[in-house]
Design an enzyme around this catalytic site. Structure first.
Site, PDB file in Angstrom:
ATOM      1  CB  SER A  25     -28.939   4.636   5.352  1.00 10.29           C
ATOM      2  OG  SER A  25     -28.011   5.398   4.678  1.00 10.29           O
ATOM      3  CB  CYS A  26     -24.874   6.589   7.559  1.00 14.54           C
ATOM      4  SG  CYS A  26     -24.861   8.435   7.401  1.00 14.54           S
ATOM      5  CE1 TYR A  27     -24.952   9.661  13.586  1.00 16.04           C
ATOM      6  CE2 TYR A  27     -25.598   7.748  14.804  1.00 16.04           C
ATOM      7  CZ  TYR A  27     -24.463   8.814  14.751  1.00 16.04           C
ATOM      8  OH  TYR A  27     -23.542   8.780  15.259  1.00 16.04           O
TER       9      TYR A  27
END
Length: 195
Positions: A25-27
């Site tokens: 996922s987005c960090y």
């Protein structure tokens, strides 16, 4: 000179410390999720490269105390915190992976994925990959959620993920995170009542 007691304490303390990488996922989201967990000591966000693949993908490096949270628990939370069964269009940027640092972690990760597959209707796309390299993201993005949880992205994307995490894994969350999520919910309810 260090005492024998102190040396024994340090030996035990650092023996239970482990590091592993996760992506999916987005960090900003992934960092907030792992920072919320009891036993997680440090989370660094950026881009991870695997030995098997040339491209970097967003991810986090998690330092954790194995005496407080197991690798299997971290993997279980990771799988439930992102779309671990979806081969979506951004999967190259958000590779669903556990980046292992040694053969012991490989075995644990493979066994955990096989065991946890039963939690999902669709096959997991999460890969076990050998860690090769890591590039830290810009300093202004580090600790993105906890530096200001009232940012629109935090309120609209990360807080709902943390709320869902709290529903399923409440016993694994740090008390201060539970309080923060509760305050976020109260503040959103107050805003709705004002409208």
């Amino acid at each position: 000179m260090l005492s024998i007691e102190l040396l024994m304490f340090l030996s035990i303390r650092f023996k239970s410390m482990q590091r592993i990488g996760f992506g999916g996922s987005c960090y900003w989201c992934t960092e907030a999720i792992f920072r919320s967990l009891v036993g997680v000591v440090k989370v660094e966000q950026g881009w991870i490269q695997a030995k098997q693949l040339g491209d970097f993908a967003e991810g986090v490096i998690v330092a954790f105390d194995e005496s407080k949270i197991s690798l299997q628990s971290l993997i279980e939370i990771h799988l439930h915190a992102h779309s671990a069964t979806s081969e979506h269009l951004l999967r190259e940027k958000y590779r669903s992976a556990v980046y292992i640092l040694d053969d012991h972690q490989r075995l644990q990760a493979q066994e955990s994925l096989a065991l946890l597959q039963g939690d999902f209707e669709q096959p997991l796309v999460t890969q076990v990959l050998d860690f090769k390299d890591f590039k830290l993201s810009k300093s202004e993005y580090q600790d993105y959620y906890f530096s200001d949880p009232n940012k629109p992205f935090c309120v609209n994307v990360i807080t709902p993920k943390l709320r869902a995490l709290m529903e399923k894994f409440s016993d694994k969350l740090k008390d201060e995170v539970k309080s923060l999520i509760a305050r976020q919910g109260s503040s959103q309810n107050n805003d709705i009542e004002k409208e």
